[in-house]
Every structure is written in C-alpha cells, then in structure tokens.
Design a protein around this motif. Structure first.
Motif, PDB file in Angstrom:
ATOM      1  N   ALA A 170     -43.714 -22.114 -80.237  1.00 53.05           N
ATOM      2  CA  ALA A 170     -42.529 -21.368 -79.523  1.00 53.05           C
ATOM      3  C   ALA A 170     -42.555 -20.020 -79.048  1.00 53.05           C
ATOM      4  N   ALA A 171     -42.976 -19.295 -80.822  1.00 55.52           N
ATOM      5  CA  ALA A 171     -43.027 -17.367 -80.912  1.00 55.52           C
ATOM      6  C   ALA A 171     -44.092 -17.081 -79.687  1.00 55.52           C
ATOM      7  N   LYS A 172     -45.299 -18.288 -79.771  1.00 61.56           N
ATOM      8  CA  LYS A 172     -46.743 -17.325 -78.691  1.00 61.56           C
ATOM      9  C   LYS A 172     -45.633 -17.978 -77.455  1.00 61.56           C
ATOM     10  N   ALA A 173     -45.456 -18.970 -77.343  1.00 63.93           N
ATOM     11  CA  ALA A 173     -45.089 -19.302 -75.896  1.00 63.93           C
ATOM     12  C   ALA A 173     -43.772 -18.110 -75.410  1.00 63.93           C
ATOM     13  N   GLU A 174     -42.804 -17.473 -76.417  1.00 60.48           N
ATOM     14  CA  GLU A 174     -42.073 -16.731 -76.252  1.00 60.48           C
ATOM     15  C   GLU A 174     -40.866 -17.739 -75.530  1.00 60.48           C
ATOM     16  N   ASP A 175     -40.300 -18.639 -76.034  1.00 58.32           N
ATOM     17  CA  ASP A 175     -39.468 -19.127 -75.812  1.00 58.32           C
ATOM     18  C   ASP A 175     -38.827 -19.838 -76.717  1.00 58.32           C
TER      19      ASP A 175
END
Length: 358
Positions: free
Chosen positions: A308-313
């Motif tokens: 989620a962090a990598k996807a900026e979600d």
C-alpha cells in the motif's frame, strides 16, 4: 524523586520511539541536539540493524539518547482465528498483487540478541514496551550505566515496573498513537484504557520512581500540565511524526492534518494488538474481525502495508497517530523542541502569575 533522568537532557521532552521506520537516527539526533531525549526504535529490526543505527546516531550527536526494545510475547493466539483472518485478507493480497506474510515468522523480535548488544556496547537509556523484564536485566543494565524505563498503562503495571527495578515508568494514556504498551494483551480489556491525566494521578500515588507522561501531548502547555500533575517529563510521538527528519511515509505525515482522516481508533486490524491509528478503509473493513494475535497478524499484514505504501495508497497503510494528531506541525525536529520548550516556559510563567496557559 530522582533527577537522574532529567539530568540527561535540558528540556523535559522525550521523543517517543516509533517502530516501523519513523524513529530514524536523524530524528533522534535532532531531538537530542535541541535538548530533548531522542529515541531509536529497535522493534522489527535485527540486532545488527539496531547496532548500525546506534552507530549512525553516535556519529550525529554526542548527547544522550535512548533505545527501545519490544518484549517477547507469549504464545496464546488461536491458529484457527489467524487462519480465518488470513482468509478475509485474501482480497487485499489480490488487490495489491502481493502475498500475505507468514504469521509464524517469529515472536521474540530478536530480543536476546539486541539486549546482548546493549550490554556489550551500552547506550545512555533503554526502555521496554509490551511487558517488564526480570530484575536481573535491570541489574545488568544498571551495572553498565544505562538508565531504564518501562511503559505501563495501569497503576498495577506501574507497580510491577517498580518492583522489577526499573529507574522510571512511562505512563501511557489511551490517547497515545501506535501500540498500547499493555503488559498482558487481554481482549476483554479492549476499550478499557485510561486517559493520561487520570492515569498519571493513579501512577504517581502507586510508585515512588519518576514518571514520564505519554499520550496525546502536542503542545508545551500540555507538557506544563503533566509536569504540574507530577510527571518528570513528557513523551511525544505523533508530534514528531510530521517532523522533517522523521522516517514516516510522506502520506502518513500529510494525513495527520488531512480532513479526510479526522479521527483515530484503537484497532487490532494491522498487528493483532491494540494500536491507535488514523481511521482509513483497511481499519474500517477489517478492524472488527482482527483476532488478538500479536505478532502473527503483524507478520500476516506486513506485505500488504508495504505494498500500500509503495502504491501510495493511504487507505491501506497503518498510519499510527494519537488523539492530538490534528495539532501536528511540520517543522524540523530541533525547531519543534525549541517551540515546545518556549510554549512550556510561557505556560509556566502564566501559571505562576495566577493566570492560565494560552
């Protein structure tokens, strides 16, 4: 009350150790250099990873600092409950195109190895979360000149901290962001946390060792209030999440004051242990179903949170925050310490003059 703790740093301001990458050496160094007590979080790191961060921090400041350890957790989780939660999270794994983590990845967080490093190469301060070490651990740390603290969430836990031989206790109110430092994780106690000022009064009457107050503190006037109530210092976590040197994800920093995230809740959704976070989609959808299973759930959801962090979600991240999160200020950490100290001085002057803090 012993002044051994407050003699270590000019301002009664402790930067909370925030595991998961927030409490990086740059943050701790900036806080200590400004006259507070900076802290590294050893949780979720290897012993060597902790040592390397200590080495880096020592290269940034010659002032006192602390290191926090997570206590090993007893085995009490029901595997069926963890398996059921994993089944529920299958859709999240598909959405983020990742695999769920292995819930049996270990439960002691490398505690013994980390403690051995801290005894071999001592640091000024060590604190413990999720329980109380036996007396011999405190005796060993005292012999190498380390000051010790343990988190407590009740007066009874504070008494256990004092009996074990710790130098001071951190009274953590229910307002605090991140994990509650309860010594025993009992599901029947969910929602039974005590607010900081009530807890502080109870702990001060229960023990003779110094008390550090933690939970929702964001302003110097609040520091003045807990000092007036008997604390030796205040520990602030969320206030430093937004600091320039913080290792928190930029989305996490912005979310503290984003109207899309107006409140926090204590939840087991991300780790299986009660922890206060900004309410987002993941918390709303899964919080009520998460079992009391730490660190199994923490291992299970780790790849989801990372994806989620990598996807900026931000809706899938664990964004730990205390109840005062809307008061966060994006400042360099050293400047924040200076502002807090000035606010504290102003509040004390107003109180001594018979007025109230502004």
């Amino acid at each position: 009350m012993s002044s051994a703790l407050t003699d270590l740093f000019p301002h009664p301001i402790v930067q909370a150790p925030m595991a998961g990458g927030v409490s990086v050496p740059q943050l701790a160094a900036a806080v200590s250099e400004a006259g507070g007590l900076g802290f590294l979080a050893a949780g979720y790191k290897t012993a060597d990873g902790m040592y390397q961060e200590i080495k880096q921090l020592r290269g940034l400041t010659g002032r006192p600092f602390g290191v926090n350890l997570f206590m090993p957790q007893p085995e009490h989780a029901e595997s069926g409950a963890v398996d059921l939660y994993a089944h529920q999270l299958a859709g999240e794994a598909a959405w983020y195109e990742t695999e769920l983590g292995d819930p049996d990845s270990g439960r002691d967080d490398g505690y013994d190895a980390k403690l051995a490093v801290l005894l071999d190469d001592p640091v000024p301060v060590v604190s413990f979360h999720f329980g109380v070490p036996p007396r011999e651990v405190f005796d060993k740390l005292h012999r190498v000149g380390t000051f010790t603290l343990v988190t407590a969430t009740t007066a009874e836990e504070a008494r256990a901290v004092e009996r074990a031989g710790a130098d001071a206790v951190i009274a953590q109110g229910v307002e605090a962001g991140g994990h509650q430092g309860t010594h025993r994780d009992l599901p029947e106690n969910d929602g039974a946390g005590v607010g900081l000022l009530s807890l502080l009064a109870q702990v001060r009457e229960a023990v003779r060792i110094p008390v550090v107050a933690a939970g929702g503190v964001m302003r110097g006037s609040q520091i003045a209030a807990v000092l007036a109530a008997g604390a030796s210092a205040a520990q602030l976590g969320t206030a430093f999440v937004a600091a320039h040197e913080s290792g928190a994800h930029p989305l996490h920093k912005r979310a503290l004051t984003d109207p899309l995230f107006p409140r926090t809740e204590l939840t087991r959704a991300f780790t299986g242990r009660p922890a206060r976070a900004l309410v987002n989609r993941f918390l709303r959808e899964h919080g009520r179903y998460a079992p009391a299973a730490y660190p199994e759930v923490n291992h299970l959801t780790a790849p989801l949170r990372k994806a989620a962090a990598k996807a900026e979600d931000a809706q899938g991240m664990a964004m730990w925050a205390g109840q005062g999160h809307r008061m966060a200020r994006e400042l360099p950490a050293g400047r924040l310490v200076e502002v807090l100290a000035a606010e504290l001085a102003e509040a004390r002057t107003a109180l001594s003059a018979g007025g109230g803090p502004r």
